[in-house]
Design a protein around this motif. Structure first.
Motif, PDB file in Angstrom:
ATOM      1  N   ALA A 175       0.635  -0.884   0.058  1.00  0.00           N
ATOM      2  CA  ALA A 175      -0.215   0.361  -0.543  1.00  0.00           C
ATOM      3  C   ALA A 175       0.701   1.052   0.486  1.00  0.00           C
ATOM      4  O   ALA A 175       1.484   1.308   0.686  1.00  0.00           O
ATOM      5  CB  ALA A 175      -0.390   0.203   0.997  1.00  0.00           C
ATOM      6  N   ILE A 176       0.917   2.369  -1.072  1.00  0.00           N
ATOM      7  CA  ILE A 176       1.898   3.239  -1.517  1.00  0.00           C
ATOM      8  C   ILE A 176       1.174   4.043  -1.327  1.00  0.00           C
ATOM      9  O   ILE A 176       1.615   4.884  -2.161  1.00  0.00           O
ATOM     10  CB  ILE A 176       2.242   2.881  -2.455  1.00  0.00           C
ATOM     11  N   GLY A 177      -0.014   4.303  -0.293  1.00  0.00           N
ATOM     12  CA  GLY A 177      -1.084   5.494  -0.912  1.00  0.00           C
ATOM     13  C   GLY A 177      -1.825   5.966   0.359  1.00  0.00           C
ATOM     14  O   GLY A 177      -1.612   5.160   1.935  1.00  0.00           O
ATOM     15  N   ALA A 178      -3.061   7.299   0.806  1.00  0.00           N
ATOM     16  CA  ALA A 178      -3.752   6.198   1.620  1.00  0.00           C
ATOM     17  C   ALA A 178      -4.768   5.136   2.084  1.00  0.00           C
ATOM     18  O   ALA A 178      -4.843   4.795   1.290  1.00  0.00           O
ATOM     19  CB  ALA A 178      -5.123   7.361   1.319  1.00  0.00           C
ATOM     20  N   ILE A 179      -4.339   5.166   2.593  1.00  0.00           N
ATOM     21  CA  ILE A 179      -4.974   3.136   3.830  1.00  0.00           C
ATOM     22  C   ILE A 179      -6.320   3.523   2.879  1.00  0.00           C
ATOM     23  O   ILE A 179      -6.557   2.503   3.792  1.00  0.00           O
ATOM     24  CB  ILE A 179      -4.635   3.314   4.519  1.00  0.00           C
ATOM     25  N   THR A 180      -6.947   3.935   2.955  1.00  0.00           N
ATOM     26  CA  THR A 180      -8.570   3.775   2.558  1.00  0.00           C
ATOM     27  C   THR A 180      -9.497   2.566   2.329  1.00  0.00           C
ATOM     28  O   THR A 180      -9.853   2.286   2.835  1.00  0.00           O
ATOM     29  CB  THR A 180      -9.077   5.204   1.728  1.00  0.00           C
ATOM     30  N   ASN A 181      -8.557   2.011   1.297  1.00  0.00           N
ATOM     31  CA  ASN A 181      -9.289   0.536   0.444  1.00  0.00           C
ATOM     32  C   ASN A 181      -9.095   0.049   0.941  1.00  0.00           C
ATOM     33  O   ASN A 181      -9.555  -1.109   1.737  1.00  0.00           O
ATOM     34  CB  ASN A 181      -8.636   0.672  -0.975  1.00  0.00           C
ATOM     35  N   VAL A 182      -7.672  -0.485   1.718  1.00  0.00           N
ATOM     36  CA  VAL A 182      -6.917  -1.238   2.507  1.00  0.00           C
ATOM     37  C   VAL A 182      -7.903  -0.879   4.395  1.00  0.00           C
ATOM     38  O   VAL A 182      -8.460  -2.435   4.635  1.00  0.00           O
ATOM     39  CB  VAL A 182      -5.918  -0.940   2.913  1.00  0.00           C
ATOM     40  N   ALA A 183      -7.986  -0.367   4.897  1.00  0.00           N
ATOM     41  CA  ALA A 183      -9.274   0.620   6.049  1.00  0.00           C
ATOM     42  C   ALA A 183     -10.512  -0.345   6.245  1.00  0.00           C
ATOM     43  O   ALA A 183     -11.002  -1.012   6.434  1.00  0.00           O
ATOM     44  CB  ALA A 183      -9.185   1.606   7.010  1.00  0.00           C
ATOM     45  N   SER A 184     -10.926   0.418   4.745  1.00  0.00           N
ATOM     46  CA  SER A 184     -12.121   0.071   4.323  1.00  0.00           C
ATOM     47  C   SER A 184     -12.885  -1.693   3.817  1.00  0.00           C
ATOM     48  O   SER A 184     -13.548  -1.629   4.694  1.00  0.00           O
ATOM     49  CB  SER A 184     -12.704   0.507   2.798  1.00  0.00           C
ATOM     50  N   ALA A 185     -12.268  -2.620   3.750  1.00  0.00           N
ATOM     51  CA  ALA A 185     -11.613  -4.183   3.831  1.00  0.00           C
ATOM     52  C   ALA A 185     -11.054  -4.752   4.338  1.00  0.00           C
ATOM     53  O   ALA A 185     -12.351  -5.131   4.610  1.00  0.00           O
ATOM     54  CB  ALA A 185     -10.689  -4.975   2.407  1.00  0.00           C
ATOM     55  N   LEU A 186     -11.092  -4.291   5.503  1.00  0.00           N
ATOM     56  CA  LEU A 186     -10.755  -4.778   6.901  1.00  0.00           C
ATOM     57  C   LEU A 186     -11.981  -4.165   7.639  1.00  0.00           C
ATOM     58  O   LEU A 186     -12.444  -4.856   9.031  1.00  0.00           O
ATOM     59  CB  LEU A 186      -9.611  -4.040   7.851  1.00  0.00           C
ATOM     60  N   LEU A 187     -12.355  -3.888   7.842  1.00  0.00           N
ATOM     61  CA  LEU A 187     -13.970  -3.033   8.216  1.00  0.00           C
ATOM     62  C   LEU A 187     -14.875  -3.906   7.672  1.00  0.00           C
ATOM     63  O   LEU A 187     -15.899  -4.433   7.942  1.00  0.00           O
ATOM     64  CB  LEU A 187     -13.710  -1.472   8.167  1.00  0.00           C
ATOM     65  N   MET A 188     -15.241  -3.775   6.353  1.00  0.00           N
ATOM     66  CA  MET A 188     -16.065  -5.045   6.234  1.00  0.00           C
ATOM     67  C   MET A 188     -16.068  -6.535   5.862  1.00  0.00           C
ATOM     68  O   MET A 188     -17.095  -6.675   6.619  1.00  0.00           O
ATOM     69  CB  MET A 188     -16.075  -4.353   4.154  1.00  0.00           C
ATOM     70  N   GLN A 189     -14.959  -6.878   6.296  1.00  0.00           N
ATOM     71  CA  GLN A 189     -14.340  -8.485   6.609  1.00  0.00           C
ATOM     72  C   GLN A 189     -13.238  -8.475   8.088  1.00  0.00           C
ATOM     73  O   GLN A 189     -12.321  -8.510   7.165  1.00  0.00           O
ATOM     74  CB  GLN A 189     -14.254  -9.323   5.898  1.00  0.00           C
ATOM     75  N   PRO A 190     -14.321  -8.047   8.762  1.00  0.00           N
ATOM     76  CA  PRO A 190     -12.246  -8.224   9.927  1.00  0.00           C
ATOM     77  C   PRO A 190     -11.341  -9.730  10.018  1.00  0.00           C
ATOM     78  O   PRO A 190     -10.637  -9.185  10.394  1.00  0.00           O
ATOM     79  CB  PRO A 190     -13.025  -7.950  11.099  1.00  0.00           C
ATOM     80  N   ALA A 191     -11.764 -10.499   9.422  1.00  0.00           N
ATOM     81  CA  ALA A 191     -11.479 -11.619   9.226  1.00  0.00           C
ATOM     82  C   ALA A 191     -10.186 -11.916   8.329  1.00  0.00           C
ATOM     83  O   ALA A 191      -9.604 -12.743   8.978  1.00  0.00           O
ATOM     84  CB  ALA A 191     -12.366 -12.987   8.643  1.00  0.00           C
TER      85      ALA A 191
END
Length: 327
Positions: free
Chosen positions: A154-170
């Protein structure tokens, strides 16, 4: 009343927990953060139109197929003088990624594997912004075998990755996140572009227990500089990709009015280089920092560990990068 208001504001800025409490054991995190050997499966989350270092990173990955099996690319949002809104920044990053893939001759290899990401930053540390990129990351991560994680570069704002973690914490047990974001812990603040664009997302990343390798900018990765004469000497005339990289590097220096004596930091290649089979970084474990909305870290020694990169070998990394690009 005024005192209580200030106290509430302070607690919200510094101590409000960025994500629900997790049950990921520190031993699991430490074991998962061992540097991998051999070829790894990876995805790239990039704000490719923001600067010129993302283009180098994309090419570096795709010129290293013996180490990185790149399975998808996600366009990350950004907003600045190159993009009036996060949505525009994301779309321009999506288009710039296509340009680099064409120059690399990799359009066919990556067909159907480049996804538009979030069109806005997180409103808070609890509500995801769904997108084709976040849905693909969740599905791809959940399909990984338990002992074979997906590496998220991840080499930008971490928005996409954080969203995925919130969508599916597993997915926190299925991925390892290599994030270029924030400044060094010893730096006087952490008002760094990738972090300040979406502090809520950074709080999710550092608060949810996902294994993280942090590549701080000022004070660490800022060592990865290059100059006009250097890129011209090593890259110019080698192939269409290299000519493009030379041109946009010079253009970026002019765009930022750097004058005749300039250097540019190729920040985003650092997480890619960490995956290579070479001794190019120094790391240590640190408790996960808590990014505050006013541009600083709060530190709790009780927090779970992250792997913190505190030094990079500039010559080794730039040498490997330029050698591969000039093939």
């Amino acid at each position: 009343m005024r005192y209580n208001s200030l106290l509430d504001e302070f607690l919200d800025i510094h101590y409000d927990h960025p994500a629900p409490a997790h049950d990921i054991e520190p031993a699991f995190i430490v074991d998962r953060l061992k540097k991998p050997t051999g070829k790894v499966a990876a995805v790239l989350d990039t704000d490719a139109y923001n600067e010129i270092d993302d283009q180098y990173a994309i090419a570096y990955i795709l010129r290293s197929p013996e180490v990185i099996d790149l399975q998808a690319i996600y366009a990350a949002p950004f907003q600045n003088k190159k993009a009036a809104t996060a949505a525009i920044g994301m779309e321009r990053s999506y288009q710039e990624t296509a340009t680099i893939l064409k120059l690399l001759g990799k359009e066919g290899q990556m067909a159907g594997k480049v996804f538009r990401g979030s069109d806005q930053f997180l409103a808070d540390a609890y509500t995801p912004v769904e997108s084709p990129a976040t849905r693909d990351l969740v599905a791809r991560a959940m399909a990984r075998p338990d002992g074979d994680p997906l590496y998220v570069i991840a080499i930008g704002a971490i928005t996409n990755v954080a969203s995925a973690l919130l969508m599916q914490p597993a997915i926190a047990r299925k991925i390892v996140v290599l994030w270029l974001g924030g400044h060094a812990l010893e730096w006087f603040n952490t008002k760094e572009f990738n972090m300040l664009q979406d502090v809520s997302a950074a709080r999710v990343l550092f608060g949810c227990g996902v294994p993280v390798v942090q590549f701080p900018c000022k004070g660490v990765v800022s060592a990865l500089t290059t100059t006009g004469p250097e890129v011209d000497y090593w890259l110019k005339g080698k192939n269409p990709l290299c000519d493009y990289l030379c041109d946009i590097t010079h253009q970026e220096a002019a765009f930022n009015r750097q004058g005749p004596f300039w250097s540019r930091t190729i920040w985003d290649v650092a997480p890619v280089a960490w995956l290579m089979d070479m001794d190019c970084t120094e790391t240590r474990f640190e408790p996960a920092p808590i990014p505050s909305y006013d541009g600083y870290y709060s530190i709790s020694r009780c927090n779970h560990p992250i792997l913190y990169v505190y030094s990079v070998n500039r010559d080794r990394i730039i040498g490997d990068l330029f050698t591969k690009l000039a093939r």
